[in-house]
Design an enzyme around this catalytic site. Structure first.
Site, PDB file in Angstrom:
ATOM      1  N   ASP A 163       0.810  -1.220   0.000  1.00  0.00           N
ATOM      2  CA  ASP A 163       0.000   0.000   0.000  1.00  0.00           C
ATOM      3  C   ASP A 163       0.844   1.271   0.000  1.00  0.00           C
ATOM      4  OD1 ASP A 163       1.075  -0.106   2.496  1.00  0.00           O
ATOM      5  OD2 ASP A 163      -0.829  -0.230   3.582  1.00  0.00           O
ATOM      6  N   GLY A 164       2.156   1.100  -0.043  1.00  0.00           N
ATOM      7  CA  GLY A 164       3.029   2.273  -0.078  1.00  0.00           C
ATOM      8  C   GLY A 164       3.191   2.973   1.261  1.00  0.00           C
ATOM      9  N   ASP A 205      18.332  -7.063  -1.725  1.00  0.00           N
ATOM     10  CA  ASP A 205      17.762  -5.727  -1.947  1.00  0.00           C
ATOM     11  C   ASP A 205      17.852  -4.866  -0.686  1.00  0.00           C
ATOM     12  OD1 ASP A 205      15.790  -7.840  -1.257  1.00  0.00           O
ATOM     13  OD2 ASP A 205      14.435  -6.153  -0.975  1.00  0.00           O
ATOM     14  N   ASN A 206      18.264  -5.455   0.418  1.00  0.00           N
ATOM     15  CA  ASN A 206      18.425  -4.683   1.650  1.00  0.00           C
ATOM     16  C   ASN A 206      19.894  -4.481   1.999  1.00  0.00           C
ATOM     17  OD1 ASN A 206      15.666  -4.516   1.962  1.00  0.00           O
ATOM     18  ND2 ASN A 206      15.531  -6.294   3.304  1.00  0.00           N
ATOM     19  N   ASP A 261      17.527  -0.490   5.685  1.00  0.00           N
ATOM     20  CA  ASP A 261      16.198  -1.105   5.747  1.00  0.00           C
ATOM     21  C   ASP A 261      15.954  -1.824   7.074  1.00  0.00           C
ATOM     22  OD1 ASP A 261      15.522  -0.076   3.350  1.00  0.00           O
ATOM     23  OD2 ASP A 261      15.140  -1.968   2.338  1.00  0.00           O
ATOM     24  N   ARG A 319      21.541  -0.344  -3.785  1.00  0.00           N
ATOM     25  CA  ARG A 319      21.642  -1.661  -3.126  1.00  0.00           C
ATOM     26  C   ARG A 319      22.356  -2.664  -4.031  1.00  0.00           C
ATOM     27  NH1 ARG A 319      16.591  -1.237  -0.154  1.00  0.00           N
ATOM     28  NH2 ARG A 319      16.255   1.000  -0.108  1.00  0.00           N
TER      29      ARG A 319
END
Ligand code: AMP
Ligand code: MG
Length: 494
Positions: free
Chosen positions: A127-128, A261-262, A271, A185
Site C-alpha cells: 500500500d506504499g 535488496d536490503n 532497511d 543496493r
C-alpha cells in the site's frame, strides 16, 4: 525557508530506466513527532527550519523539496535465498540531495528519502505506507547504530497522522525521512544483470564509483580498464560488508532480512524492519518471526554477507570480467571478517593483544553465554569491573558454576597484561555499550508515540547517541528486559 538549501539530484541524471519520477502522496493532517537535531545539523538545517510548516509539509510527503526531483528507484533482488525478480522503492520516494557536511565537517551531499509516502510503480501488492510502530523502530535504530559507530543510513525526522494502515490489525501511518549518501543496493546491480542490460549495469557502476568510491577506485577510461575498475570496486564493497558484519555481531545485532535488496552498496546498515539487538545471547538467535528457517540468525550473518556478495559479483560477468578475477575479490572476505571480528573481541574482552591461548578462553565465553542465555550487552559491559567486584557480572548468570571457573582463568589472563587496570577498564567501556536499543525500549517509545508523545524517543536518543557513557537519571534504559519483553514479536510486517 527551505529554499536556501542547495539541493541536487544526481540520481535523476541517470537514464530513465532507473526510476520513475512521481510526487509523494502525503499524510493527512500530519504532525511532526520528532526531529533528530544531530542529523539536521549534518544537513545544515537549523531549528527554525525544522520547526517550520514548510518542513512538515515536505517531510510528510505533501510538498516537494524545493529544487529537488522526486522519484522512486527500481531494483531487484534475492529474498531468503530465492530470486525475487523486480522489486524497487515500493514505499520510498527520493526527494533529492542536500549539500551538507559529514561527521568530520567535510562537505558532502545527503540524499533524503521518505519511507511510507504512498504507492509507486514498484509497490506490487503493498500500500506504499509504513506504520508508526515500524517507523519509530527505524528512527531509533538509525540513531542507535550511528551512536555505536556502525555505518548506517540516518533518520532525520518522523511525521505521523491518523490515516489508517491495515496490517494484522489497523494501525496508523507515519513517514521516516531517511538520509544517506545513496540508497543504491546490491539489488540495484542485480536488476540490470537479470535484464541483460550490460549498458545500464555499466552506467550504474560508473555512477556509483564516480560519486561514492572516487578516492578508492579509478574510473575506467576505456573497455580494457573495466575489469580493474570492477575488481577495485568489488574489493571495497567486500571489505565494507565484511566489516559491517563484524560490527553487527559484536553488539549482538541481527538485521533480520538480509535480502540482497536490503544490502547497501556503501556497506551501511539499511532497511530496518524486524531487526533486533539480542537480550540473552543465543548464537542461533532469530529476530524475525517470518524467518522460519533461521537463514538470517545472528551466527549466519557473516556467511550471508558473503553469499550476497556472490550475487553482486556475478552481475559483472556481463561486463566481460572473468569469474576468476571476481572470485579473487570475494576470497578476501573471510580473512577481513575474521580479523575485524577478532580485533573487536580482543578489545571487548580487555585482552589487549591476542594470544594463541586466548582461543579456548573466548570459545568457552561464547559457550557459557549461550548455555546460560546471559545478557549479551551487560555481560561484556560488566566484565570490565570483575577485577574490583564481580558480583554484578556474576548476577547475570543463573547457574554460577561454569562462569565462576571461567572467571578464574580470565582473571589470571588479565593479570598478565602490560596495561594498567584503569586503562583496561576505560578501553573496554569504550567499546562495550551500556545502552542498546532493546526491543522492549523501542516498544515503550512506540506506546508513547501512539499518544503523540515523544518523550521516550527523546530520552532514548540521548543515551543511544552516546551509549558507552552512563547517563545520570536514565540508568533504567540499561536495565535487563522485563518479562513482557518475551512476548514482543517482530516480523516482516511493517
Ligand atoms: P522489505 O523486505 O521491507 O525490504 O521490502 C521488500 C520489497 O517490498 C521492497 O521492494 C519494498 O519497497 C516493498 N514493500 C515493502 N512494504 C511495502 C508496502 N507497504 N508498500 C509497498 N511496497 C512495499
Ligand atoms: Mg527493503
Amino acid at each position: 525557508m527551505l529554499s536556501t538549501l542547495k539541493v541536487s539530484n544526481t540520481f535523476a541524471a541517470l537514464s530513465s530506466g532507473f526510476y520513475t519520477r512521481l510526487p509523494a502522496r502525503g499524510l493527512n493532517n500530519p504532525g511532526l513527532l520528532h526531529v533528530n537535531p544531530d542529523v539536521a545539523a549534518l544537513l545544515g538545517l537549523d531549528s527554525t527550519q525544522t520547526g517550520s510548516d514548510e518542513f512538515l509539509q515536505v517531510m510528510s510527503g505533501n510538498s516537494a523539496l524545493p529544487g529537488g526531483i522526486t522519484l522512486a528507484a527500481v531494483y531487484s533482488g534475492h529474498q531468503f535465498g530465492v530470486w525475487a525478480g523486480q522489486l524497487g522503492d515500493g514505499r520510498a520516494h527520493l526527494l533529492g540531495a542536500i549539500a551538507g557536511h559529514d561527521e568530520n565537517g567535510k562537505p558532502c551531499d545527503w540524499e533524503l528519502q521518505l519511507k511510507g509516502a504512498g504507492l509507486t510503480p514498484y509497490s506490487r501488492m503493498g500500500d506504499g505506507r509504513a506504520v508508526l510502530r515500524s517507523s519509530v523502530r527505524e528512527y531509533l535504530a538509525s540513531a542507535a547504530m550511528s551512536g555505536l559507530g556502525i555505518p548506517t543510513t540516518l533518520a532525520l525526522c518522523i511525521t505521523q497522522s491518523e490515516d489508517p494502515v491495515y496490517r494484522e490489525t489497523t494501525e496508523t501511518a507515519a513517514i521516516v525521512t531517511r538520509v544517506a549518501p545513496t540508497f543504491i543496493r546490491f539489488g540495484s546491480f542485480e536488476h540490470w544483470f537479470a535484464n541483460r542490460r550490460p549498458d545500464l549495469l555499466k552506467e550504474l557502476l560508473d555512477y556509483t564509483v564516480k560519486h561514492f568510491f572516487a578516492s578508492e577506485v579509478n574510473l575506467a577510461q576505456n573497455d580494457a580498464e573495466v575489469p580493474a575498475m570492477v575488481c577495485g570496486f568489488l574489493d571495497c564493497v567486500t571489505e565494507r560488508t565484511a566489516k559491517l558484519m563484524a560490527d553487527w555481531m559484536c553488539v549482538g545485532f541481527c538485521h533480520g532480512v538480509m535480502n540482497t535488496d536490503n544490502m547497501s552498496i556503501l556497506g551501511l546498515t539499511l532497511d530496518y524492519g524486524p531487526y533486533g539487538f539480542m537480550d540473552g545471547f543465543q548464537a542461533n538467535h532469530i529476530c524475525n518471526h517470518s524467518d522460519t528457517e533461521g537463514r538470517y540468525a545472528w551466527d549466519q550473518q557473516a556467511s550471508i554477507g558473503l553469499w550476497n556478495l556472490y550475487r553482486l559479483a556475478n552481475c559483472f560477468v556481463i561486463l566481460g570480467v572473468s569469474q576468476e578475477d571476481l572470485l579473487k575479490s570475494l576470497d578476501r572476505y573471510e580473512a577481513i571478517f575474521t580479523q575485524a571480528f577478532q580485533e573487536k573481541l580482543v578489545r571487548k574482552m580487555g585482552l589487549h593483544q591476542w594470544q594463541e591461548s586466548d582461543a579456548g578462553l573466548v570459545e568457552q565465553w561464547w559457550q557459557i553465554l549461550h548455555s546460560q542465555k546471559a545478557d549479551f550487552t551487560l555481560s561484556f559491559r560488566y566484565l570490565s569491573e570483575v577485577m574490583q567486584d564481580d558480583s554484578r557480572f556474576l548476577g547475570l548468570f543463573s547457574d554460577k558454576t561454569a562462569i565462576t571457573e571461567w572467571l578464574q582463568q580470565y582473571k589470571a589472563r588479565i593479570g598478565t597484561l602490560s596495561i594498567t587496570e584503569t586503562e583496561r577498564v576505560a578501553s573496554m567501556n569504550a567499546v562495550n555499550p551500556l545502552y542498546v536499543l532493546r526491543n522492549y525500549l523501542a516498544e515503550r517509545a512506540i506506546w508513547d508515540a501512539k499518544l503523540k508523545n515523544s518523550v521516550t524517543i527523546e530520552q532514548l536518543l540521548t543515551v543511544l547517541k552516546d551509549p558507552y557513557t552512563e547517563h545520570a537519571g536514565l540508568e533504567h534504559f540499561a536495565a535487563l528486559p522485563p518479562d513482557w519483553a518475551n512476548e514482543i514479536s517482530v516480523s516482516c510486517s511493517s
